[in-house]
Design a protein around this motif. Structure first.
Motif, PDB file in Angstrom:
ATOM      1  N   TYR A  17      29.937 -58.288 -63.510  1.00  0.00           N
ATOM      2  CA  TYR A  17      29.696 -56.881 -63.202  1.00  0.00           C
ATOM      3  C   TYR A  17      30.571 -55.934 -64.020  1.00  0.00           C
ATOM      4  CZ  TYR A  17      26.038 -57.316 -59.816  1.00  0.00           C
ATOM      5  OH  TYR A  17      24.813 -57.544 -59.239  1.00  0.00           O
ATOM      6  N   VAL A  18      31.768 -56.341 -64.390  1.00  0.00           N
ATOM      7  CA  VAL A  18      32.573 -55.485 -65.269  1.00  0.00           C
ATOM      8  C   VAL A  18      31.837 -55.291 -66.583  1.00  0.00           C
ATOM      9  CG1 VAL A  18      34.676 -55.393 -66.660  1.00  0.00           C
ATOM     10  CG2 VAL A  18      34.820 -55.977 -64.255  1.00  0.00           C
ATOM     11  N   ASN A  19      31.332 -56.377 -67.153  1.00  0.00           N
ATOM     12  CA  ASN A  19      30.611 -56.282 -68.425  1.00  0.00           C
ATOM     13  C   ASN A  19      29.305 -55.516 -68.292  1.00  0.00           C
ATOM     14  OD1 ASN A  19      32.283 -57.691 -70.362  1.00  0.00           O
ATOM     15  ND2 ASN A  19      31.939 -59.483 -69.079  1.00  0.00           N
ATOM     16  N   LEU A  20      28.582 -55.717 -67.212  1.00  0.00           N
ATOM     17  CA  LEU A  20      27.333 -54.984 -67.009  1.00  0.00           C
ATOM     18  C   LEU A  20      27.573 -53.491 -66.870  1.00  0.00           C
ATOM     19  CD1 LEU A  20      25.311 -57.189 -64.483  1.00  0.00           C
ATOM     20  CD2 LEU A  20      24.838 -56.815 -66.893  1.00  0.00           C
ATOM     21  N   LEU A  21      28.530 -53.134 -66.028  1.00  0.00           N
ATOM     22  CA  LEU A  21      28.764 -51.716 -65.746  1.00  0.00           C
ATOM     23  C   LEU A  21      29.340 -50.963 -66.941  1.00  0.00           C
ATOM     24  CD1 LEU A  21      30.176 -52.090 -62.140  1.00  0.00           C
ATOM     25  CD2 LEU A  21      27.950 -51.165 -62.786  1.00  0.00           C
ATOM     26  N   LEU A  22      30.108 -51.630 -67.759  1.00  0.00           N
ATOM     27  CA  LEU A  22      30.702 -50.965 -68.926  1.00  0.00           C
ATOM     28  C   LEU A  22      29.770 -50.952 -70.137  1.00  0.00           C
ATOM     29  CD1 LEU A  22      34.407 -52.179 -68.739  1.00  0.00           C
ATOM     30  CD2 LEU A  22      33.460 -49.976 -68.032  1.00  0.00           C
ATOM     31  N   SER A  23      28.629 -51.617 -70.029  1.00  0.00           N
ATOM     32  CA  SER A  23      27.695 -51.681 -71.141  1.00  0.00           C
ATOM     33  C   SER A  23      26.898 -50.383 -71.252  1.00  0.00           C
ATOM     34  CB  SER A  23      26.741 -52.856 -70.934  1.00  0.00           C
ATOM     35  OG  SER A  23      25.721 -52.815 -71.896  1.00  0.00           O
ATOM     36  N   GLU A  81      24.567 -42.200 -64.413  1.00  0.00           N
ATOM     37  CA  GLU A  81      23.542 -41.990 -63.385  1.00  0.00           C
ATOM     38  C   GLU A  81      22.541 -43.146 -63.327  1.00  0.00           C
ATOM     39  OE1 GLU A  81      23.322 -39.340 -61.191  1.00  0.00           O
ATOM     40  OE2 GLU A  81      25.292 -38.774 -61.963  1.00  0.00           O
ATOM     41  N   ASP A  82      22.378 -43.865 -64.439  1.00  0.00           N
ATOM     42  CA  ASP A  82      21.456 -44.992 -64.480  1.00  0.00           C
ATOM     43  C   ASP A  82      21.901 -46.125 -63.551  1.00  0.00           C
ATOM     44  OD1 ASP A  82      20.072 -43.551 -66.371  1.00  0.00           O
ATOM     45  OD2 ASP A  82      20.924 -44.636 -68.077  1.00  0.00           O
ATOM     46  N   ILE A  83      23.161 -46.147 -63.218  1.00  0.00           N
ATOM     47  CA  ILE A  83      23.713 -47.203 -62.367  1.00  0.00           C
ATOM     48  C   ILE A  83      23.282 -47.006 -60.904  1.00  0.00           C
ATOM     49  CG2 ILE A  83      25.872 -48.305 -61.618  1.00  0.00           C
ATOM     50  CD1 ILE A  83      27.045 -47.518 -64.344  1.00  0.00           C
ATOM     51  N   PHE A 133      24.001 -50.777 -51.877  1.00  0.00           N
ATOM     52  CA  PHE A 133      25.405 -50.396 -52.008  1.00  0.00           C
ATOM     53  C   PHE A 133      25.472 -48.906 -52.333  1.00  0.00           C
ATOM     54  CE2 PHE A 133      29.287 -50.757 -54.948  1.00  0.00           C
ATOM     55  CZ  PHE A 133      30.175 -50.548 -53.915  1.00  0.00           C
ATOM     56  N   PRO A 134      25.335 -48.041 -51.315  1.00  0.00           N
ATOM     57  CA  PRO A 134      25.325 -46.597 -51.571  1.00  0.00           C
ATOM     58  C   PRO A 134      26.715 -46.087 -51.967  1.00  0.00           C
ATOM     59  CG  PRO A 134      25.299 -47.015 -49.224  1.00  0.00           C
ATOM     60  CD  PRO A 134      25.211 -48.359 -49.894  1.00  0.00           C
ATOM     61  N   LEU A 135      26.725 -45.207 -52.949  1.00  0.00           N
ATOM     62  CA  LEU A 135      27.968 -44.570 -53.391  1.00  0.00           C
ATOM     63  C   LEU A 135      27.761 -43.064 -53.439  1.00  0.00           C
ATOM     64  CD1 LEU A 135      28.860 -46.959 -56.355  1.00  0.00           C
ATOM     65  CD2 LEU A 135      30.011 -46.833 -54.151  1.00  0.00           C
ATOM     66  N   LYS A 136      28.836 -42.341 -53.257  1.00  0.00           N
ATOM     67  CA  LYS A 136      28.751 -40.879 -53.315  1.00  0.00           C
ATOM     68  C   LYS A 136      28.592 -40.429 -54.766  1.00  0.00           C
ATOM     69  CE  LYS A 136      30.997 -40.236 -49.021  1.00  0.00           C
ATOM     70  NZ  LYS A 136      31.802 -39.455 -48.168  1.00  0.00           N
ATOM     71  N   ASP A 137      28.016 -39.250 -54.933  1.00  0.00           N
ATOM     72  CA  ASP A 137      27.692 -38.755 -56.274  1.00  0.00           C
ATOM     73  C   ASP A 137      28.918 -38.593 -57.175  1.00  0.00           C
ATOM     74  OD1 ASP A 137      24.977 -38.738 -55.870  1.00  0.00           O
ATOM     75  OD2 ASP A 137      24.922 -36.648 -55.190  1.00  0.00           O
ATOM     76  N   ILE A 176      31.377 -40.428 -57.586  1.00  0.00           N
ATOM     77  CA  ILE A 176      31.817 -41.703 -58.157  1.00  0.00           C
ATOM     78  C   ILE A 176      31.106 -41.979 -59.483  1.00  0.00           C
ATOM     79  CG2 ILE A 176      31.838 -44.202 -57.764  1.00  0.00           C
ATOM     80  CD1 ILE A 176      32.233 -43.549 -54.789  1.00  0.00           C
ATOM     81  N   PHE A 177      29.913 -41.442 -59.653  1.00  0.00           N
ATOM     82  CA  PHE A 177      29.140 -41.692 -60.869  1.00  0.00           C
ATOM     83  C   PHE A 177      29.633 -40.874 -62.057  1.00  0.00           C
ATOM     84  CE2 PHE A 177      26.414 -43.108 -57.455  1.00  0.00           C
ATOM     85  CZ  PHE A 177      25.991 -44.330 -57.940  1.00  0.00           C
ATOM     86  N   LYS A 178      30.655 -40.091 -61.884  1.00  0.00           N
ATOM     87  CA  LYS A 178      31.222 -39.321 -62.990  1.00  0.00           C
ATOM     88  C   LYS A 178      32.178 -40.161 -63.842  1.00  0.00           C
ATOM     89  CE  LYS A 178      30.613 -34.861 -60.875  1.00  0.00           C
ATOM     90  NZ  LYS A 178      29.344 -34.539 -61.462  1.00  0.00           N
ATOM     91  N   SER A 179      32.603 -41.309 -63.328  1.00  0.00           N
ATOM     92  CA  SER A 179      33.570 -42.140 -64.041  1.00  0.00           C
ATOM     93  C   SER A 179      33.163 -43.608 -63.972  1.00  0.00           C
ATOM     94  CB  SER A 179      34.953 -41.957 -63.412  1.00  0.00           C
ATOM     95  OG  SER A 179      35.833 -42.951 -63.856  1.00  0.00           O
ATOM     96  N   ARG A 180      33.028 -44.246 -65.111  1.00  0.00           N
ATOM     97  CA  ARG A 180      32.675 -45.671 -65.131  1.00  0.00           C
ATOM     98  C   ARG A 180      33.804 -46.517 -64.577  1.00  0.00           C
ATOM     99  NH1 ARG A 180      27.909 -47.817 -68.557  1.00  0.00           N
ATOM    100  NH2 ARG A 180      26.944 -45.838 -68.993  1.00  0.00           N
ATOM    101  N   THR A 181      35.034 -46.136 -64.853  1.00  0.00           N
ATOM    102  CA  THR A 181      36.139 -46.931 -64.337  1.00  0.00           C
ATOM    103  C   THR A 181      36.188 -46.877 -62.811  1.00  0.00           C
ATOM    104  OG1 THR A 181      37.640 -45.075 -64.722  1.00  0.00           O
ATOM    105  CG2 THR A 181      37.566 -46.784 -66.402  1.00  0.00           C
ATOM    106  N   LEU A 182      35.853 -45.738 -62.249  1.00  0.00           N
ATOM    107  CA  LEU A 182      35.786 -45.628 -60.796  1.00  0.00           C
ATOM    108  C   LEU A 182      34.626 -46.471 -60.252  1.00  0.00           C
ATOM    109  CD1 LEU A 182      36.990 -44.390 -58.280  1.00  0.00           C
ATOM    110  CD2 LEU A 182      35.619 -42.353 -58.682  1.00  0.00           C
ATOM    111  N   LEU A 183      33.509 -46.478 -60.956  1.00  0.00           N
ATOM    112  CA  LEU A 183      32.384 -47.329 -60.566  1.00  0.00           C
ATOM    113  C   LEU A 183      32.774 -48.808 -60.583  1.00  0.00           C
ATOM    114  CD1 LEU A 183      29.442 -45.588 -62.422  1.00  0.00           C
ATOM    115  CD2 LEU A 183      29.477 -46.141 -59.997  1.00  0.00           C
ATOM    116  N   VAL A 184      33.437 -49.211 -61.648  1.00  0.00           N
ATOM    117  CA  VAL A 184      33.865 -50.609 -61.752  1.00  0.00           C
ATOM    118  C   VAL A 184      34.818 -50.946 -60.606  1.00  0.00           C
ATOM    119  CG1 VAL A 184      35.206 -52.238 -63.142  1.00  0.00           C
ATOM    120  CG2 VAL A 184      33.490 -50.805 -64.238  1.00  0.00           C
TER     121      VAL A 184
END
Length: 125
Positions: A34-40, A48-50, A59-63, A65-73
């Motif tokens: 998932y680290v590799n998938l999310l950082l790709s 936003e595609d995530i 796995f719902p996340l607040k909006d 969180i989608f501003k930062s990939r590192t936060l998503l990871v």
């Protein structure tokens, strides 16, 4: 070309996992997958595609969180760490497997490249 390599490596890693094994073994593999998938950026050009991936994983996340990939990871790693049942682990595994297989490099491009390599190496075909 880099996209193809990383996808092939991820595909090999996913194919080496047997879902009948210990769920803890699958969990440890999911971290790197998932680290590799999310950082790709090839798989997810925009953060936003995530969201679609999150919907598939339930796995719902607040909006924000989608501003930062590192936060998503970080959120995904925490979620994987806290999964308590093997059904959810398998859901994460199958979703990653489907995502990687759906984005597999086209065979036609590779065969065309192989044709040109054959011509360069051995002359006319």
């Amino acid at each position: 070309m880099e996209k193809n390599r990383s996808l092939l490596i991820l595909k090999d890693e996913i194919n080496s996992i047997d879902i009948r094994t210990n769920p803890e073994r699958i969990r440890y593999s999911l971290y790197s997958i998932y680290v590799n998938l999310l950082l790709s950026h090839e798989l997810f050009s925009k953060n936003e595609d995530i969201k679609e991936l999150c919907e598939q994983l339930k796995f719902p996340l607040k909006d924000y969180i989608f501003k930062s990939r590192t936060l998503l990871v970080a959120r995904f790693m925490r979620k994987i760490e806290k999964i308590s049942d093997s059904e959810t682990i398998i859901l994460f595994f199958k979703t990653a497997q489907n995502l990687i297989n759906a984005n597999e490099p086209s065979k036609k491009v590779n065969s065309k490249e192989n044709k040109y390599n054959f011509i360069d190496k051995y002359g006319k075909s």
